[in-house]
Design a protein around this motif. Structure first.
Motif, PDB file in Angstrom:
ATOM      1  N   TYR A 186      62.582  74.221  18.656  1.00 20.35           N
ATOM      2  CA  TYR A 186      63.079  75.010  19.779  1.00 20.35           C
ATOM      3  C   TYR A 186      64.110  74.207  20.569  1.00 20.35           C
ATOM      4  O   TYR A 186      64.243  72.991  20.401  1.00 20.35           O
ATOM      5  N   GLY A 187      64.809  74.902  21.462  1.00 18.45           N
ATOM      6  CA  GLY A 187      65.813  74.251  22.302  1.00 18.45           C
ATOM      7  C   GLY A 187      65.580  74.500  23.775  1.00 18.45           C
ATOM      8  O   GLY A 187      64.754  75.321  24.172  1.00 18.45           O
ATOM      9  N   ARG A 188      66.346  73.762  24.601  1.00 17.74           N
ATOM     10  CA  ARG A 188      66.340  73.944  26.050  1.00 17.74           C
ATOM     11  C   ARG A 188      67.786  73.964  26.535  1.00 17.74           C
ATOM     12  O   ARG A 188      68.669  73.323  25.949  1.00 17.74           O
ATOM     13  N   ARG A 241      67.166  72.365  32.037  1.00 11.66           N
ATOM     14  CA  ARG A 241      66.078  73.132  32.629  1.00 11.66           C
ATOM     15  C   ARG A 241      64.737  72.609  32.138  1.00 11.66           C
ATOM     16  O   ARG A 241      64.543  72.402  30.941  1.00 11.66           O
ATOM     17  N   ARG A 242      63.817  72.397  33.065  1.00  6.64           N
ATOM     18  CA  ARG A 242      62.469  71.986  32.692  1.00  6.64           C
ATOM     19  C   ARG A 242      61.756  73.112  31.947  1.00  6.64           C
ATOM     20  O   ARG A 242      62.118  74.282  32.063  1.00  6.64           O
ATOM     21  N   GLU A 243      60.738  72.745  31.192  1.00  6.69           N
ATOM     22  CA  GLU A 243      59.921  73.761  30.546  1.00  6.69           C
ATOM     23  C   GLU A 243      59.219  74.604  31.604  1.00  6.69           C
ATOM     24  O   GLU A 243      58.761  74.082  32.626  1.00  6.69           O
ATOM     25  N   ARG A 244      59.147  75.906  31.351  1.00 10.18           N
ATOM     26  CA  ARG A 244      58.460  76.838  32.253  1.00 10.18           C
ATOM     27  C   ARG A 244      57.251  77.409  31.513  1.00 10.18           C
ATOM     28  O   ARG A 244      57.379  78.339  30.728  1.00 10.18           O
ATOM     29  N   PRO A 245      56.053  76.833  31.742  1.00 12.77           N
ATOM     30  CA  PRO A 245      54.884  77.288  30.988  1.00 12.77           C
ATOM     31  C   PRO A 245      54.603  78.771  31.235  1.00 12.77           C
ATOM     32  O   PRO A 245      54.654  79.256  32.364  1.00 12.77           O
ATOM     33  N   GLU A 246      54.309  79.462  30.142  1.00 12.07           N
ATOM     34  CA  GLU A 246      54.048  80.896  30.213  1.00 12.07           C
ATOM     35  C   GLU A 246      52.965  81.242  29.193  1.00 12.07           C
ATOM     36  O   GLU A 246      53.055  80.844  28.032  1.00 12.07           O
ATOM     37  N   LYS A 247      51.961  81.974  29.627  1.00 11.24           N
ATOM     38  CA  LYS A 247      50.878  82.368  28.741  1.00 11.24           C
ATOM     39  C   LYS A 247      51.321  83.510  27.836  1.00 11.24           C
ATOM     40  O   LYS A 247      51.969  84.450  28.275  1.00 11.24           O
ATOM     41  N   ARG A 248      50.938  83.427  26.556  1.00  8.00           N
ATOM     42  CA  ARG A 248      51.192  84.496  25.611  1.00  8.00           C
ATOM     43  C   ARG A 248      49.862  85.006  25.067  1.00  8.00           C
ATOM     44  O   ARG A 248      49.070  84.226  24.514  1.00  8.00           O
ATOM     45  N   PHE A 249      49.648  86.308  25.240  1.00 11.50           N
ATOM     46  CA  PHE A 249      48.451  86.972  24.733  1.00 11.50           C
ATOM     47  C   PHE A 249      47.169  86.343  25.272  1.00 11.50           C
ATOM     48  O   PHE A 249      46.088  86.524  24.707  1.00 11.50           O
ATOM     49  N   LEU A 255      46.239  83.434  25.031  1.00 13.93           N
ATOM     50  CA  LEU A 255      45.673  82.476  24.079  1.00 13.93           C
ATOM     51  C   LEU A 255      46.377  81.127  24.076  1.00 13.93           C
ATOM     52  O   LEU A 255      45.743  80.095  23.899  1.00 13.93           O
ATOM     53  N   PHE A 256      47.695  81.121  24.258  1.00 13.90           N
ATOM     54  CA  PHE A 256      48.424  79.858  24.174  1.00 13.90           C
ATOM     55  C   PHE A 256      49.586  79.886  25.149  1.00 13.90           C
ATOM     56  O   PHE A 256      49.976  80.952  25.659  1.00 13.90           O
ATOM     57  N   THR A 257      50.108  78.699  25.405  1.00  8.43           N
ATOM     58  CA  THR A 257      51.180  78.529  26.389  1.00  8.43           C
ATOM     59  C   THR A 257      52.476  78.151  25.677  1.00  8.43           C
ATOM     60  O   THR A 257      52.480  77.301  24.788  1.00  8.43           O
ATOM     61  N   ILE A 258      53.556  78.805  26.094  1.00  7.53           N
ATOM     62  CA  ILE A 258      54.865  78.465  25.556  1.00  7.53           C
ATOM     63  C   ILE A 258      55.805  78.130  26.715  1.00  7.53           C
ATOM     64  O   ILE A 258      55.472  78.337  27.882  1.00  7.53           O
ATOM     65  N   ASP A 259      56.981  77.631  26.380  1.00  5.09           N
ATOM     66  CA  ASP A 259      58.044  77.449  27.360  1.00  5.09           C
ATOM     67  C   ASP A 259      58.768  78.791  27.508  1.00  5.09           C
ATOM     68  O   ASP A 259      59.434  79.253  26.586  1.00  5.09           O
ATOM     69  N   GLY A 260      58.624  79.419  28.662  1.00  7.15           N
ATOM     70  CA  GLY A 260      59.223  80.721  28.879  1.00  7.15           C
ATOM     71  C   GLY A 260      60.733  80.715  28.886  1.00  7.15           C
ATOM     72  O   GLY A 260      61.357  81.782  28.782  1.00  7.15           O
ATOM     73  N   ASP A 261      61.366  79.540  28.999  1.00 12.19           N
ATOM     74  CA  ASP A 261      62.832  79.430  28.999  1.00 12.19           C
ATOM     75  C   ASP A 261      63.389  78.858  27.700  1.00 12.19           C
ATOM     76  O   ASP A 261      64.585  78.575  27.617  1.00 12.19           O
TER      77      ASP A 261
END
Length: 397
Positions: free
Chosen positions: A272-274, A300-308, A310-316
């Motif tokens: 992935y990229g930022r 940009r810093r990672e923006r933690p975001e919950k998916r389903f 179950l797990f956390t991704i970088d929303g950005d």
């Protein structure tokens, strides 16, 4: 056909087959009319049957083009005749994601084909297969239109000095700001690049989708680039990095992305990229003509975001890109923009590599990318990893 610019840099043209040259039939879009914007028809490629036809060995020819869609039944029932032998050729039709191919068996000594189908008859000139040019090379591979020559040079310098790239394959999609000769000259001016080809790609990119998911059905041109490059030029390369000119790959452990892919059991890495951004009140100004990648330092810093739940991704995060060893890629897999279709192991992601997407290294052809933000330590960082990588580059060589 190839036109030499120097002993190591060449300009290549394809030999397309265009429907208007021999038939009134056209490729029909699948997108419902109510979801086509005002310039859909102008952007849509209804006329290209094949981008190119080229040898893949002495007795095999590959024809690559947009998907066949309403032309498919006639393509499957067509006859292909080899010249000068007059022999009928066996062939296989492959229709992939936004892309179509015909793989034909031809007698040795074939110099052309005649295609006879329900929609018409046409003579097909054949291009050479040129995989030997890139044999054993670590190749940078991209499609570009009107990216500034300095940006293209910096993109090459970075992967040359950080990852060991020694070859370049650029598909120029109709640049108007400079000629193919000027682009080839800019690449030839760089140290350390052993071979490079600039491919003239005058075909329509195609209508875009509406968001990340909706109606990505008609952007045929770039899908054609990836498979054409793979099969005509890159099959014998040691490894291939697919990225845009505004993207640079960082390593978290100091290893080359090419070396890591070559050592990987499946021969493919996705990451992935930022975003790298410009800030209010900081250089360079958004309209600076000679701005370069090295002018930008804030990520940009990672923006933690919950998916389903179950797990956390970088929303950005930016969508995945990949580096691959062509010889380890299944022959019926498809090189696509963000994934290798038909290779399940290519869906695995690595955190050992990431890329930085430079927002203002763009002419904003798709949407405006010069909107500035004030620095916010909760959202932004002056990234040490990026700075360390940039310091390794010989920006003027």
């Amino acid at each position: 056909m190839s036109q030499q610019h120097s002993s190591r840099v060449g300009i290549v043209t394809t030999r397309p087959v265009m429907l208007p040259d021999f038939t009134a039939v056209r490729r029909l879009p699948t997108r419902p009319p109510e979801h086509r914007d005002a310039d859909f028809d102008a952007k849509y490629d209804a006329e290209t049957l094949f981008y190119d036809a080229f040898f893949d060995g002495p007795r095999r020819v590959v024809l690559v083009g947009p998907p066949f869609l309403n032309l498919k039944a006639d393509i499957e029932a067509m006859t292909l005749t080899a010249h000068p032998s007059g022999a009928a050729c066996r062939f296989r039709v492959r229709e992939l994601d936004r892309h179509g191919q015909v793989h034909a068996e031809v007698p040795e000594g074939t110099v052309g084909l005649t295609l006879q189908a329900g929609f018409g008859t046409v003579e097909i000139a054949l291009s050479p297969g040129e995989t030997g040019l890139f044999a054993g090379r670590r190749v940078l591979f991209t499609q570009s239109k009107n990216n500034r020559l300095a940006w293209i040079q910096d993109w090459i310098r970075f992967s040359r000095d950080v990852h060991g790239a020694d070859a370049v394959l650029i598909y120029d999609n109709g640049s108007t700001d400079y000629s193919l000769e000027e682009l080839a000259g800019a690449v030839a001016a760089l140290d350390g690049i052993k071979v490079a080809r600039i491919v003239a790609w005058p075909f329509k990119f195609g209508p875009q989708g509406f968001d990340a998911w909706s109606f990505w059905d008609s952007d045929y041109g770039q899908h054609g680039v990836w498979e054409h490059g793979r099969r005509r030029f890159l099959a014998e390369a040691a490894s291939v990095q697919c990225s845009d000119v505004d993207e640079m790959i960082l390593s978290t452990d100091g290893r080359s992305i090419f070396e890591a892919a070559e050592r990987h059991p499946f021969g493919v890495l996705r990451y992935y990229g930022r975003w790298v951004i410009g800030l209010d009140g900081e250089a360079p100004p958004p309209d600076k003509r000679d701005k370069r990648h090295l002018d930008y330092h804030v990520v940009r810093r990672e923006r933690p975001e919950k998916r389903f739940g179950l797990f956390t991704i970088d929303g950005d995060r930016c969508p995945p890109k990949w580096t691959i060893v062509p010889s380890k890629c299944p022959p019926d897999a498809q090189w696509r923009i963000h994934v290798i279709g038909g290779q399940p192991t290519a869906r695995l992601m690595t955190r050992r590599f990431t890329y930085r997407h430079f927002r203002e290294i763009s002419d904003s052809w798709k949407y405006s990318r010069v909107g500035r933000e004030p620095f916010d330590p909760a959202r932004h960082e002056r990234e040490k990893l990026l700075a360390e990588h940039m310091a390794r580059v010989r920006w003027d060589a």
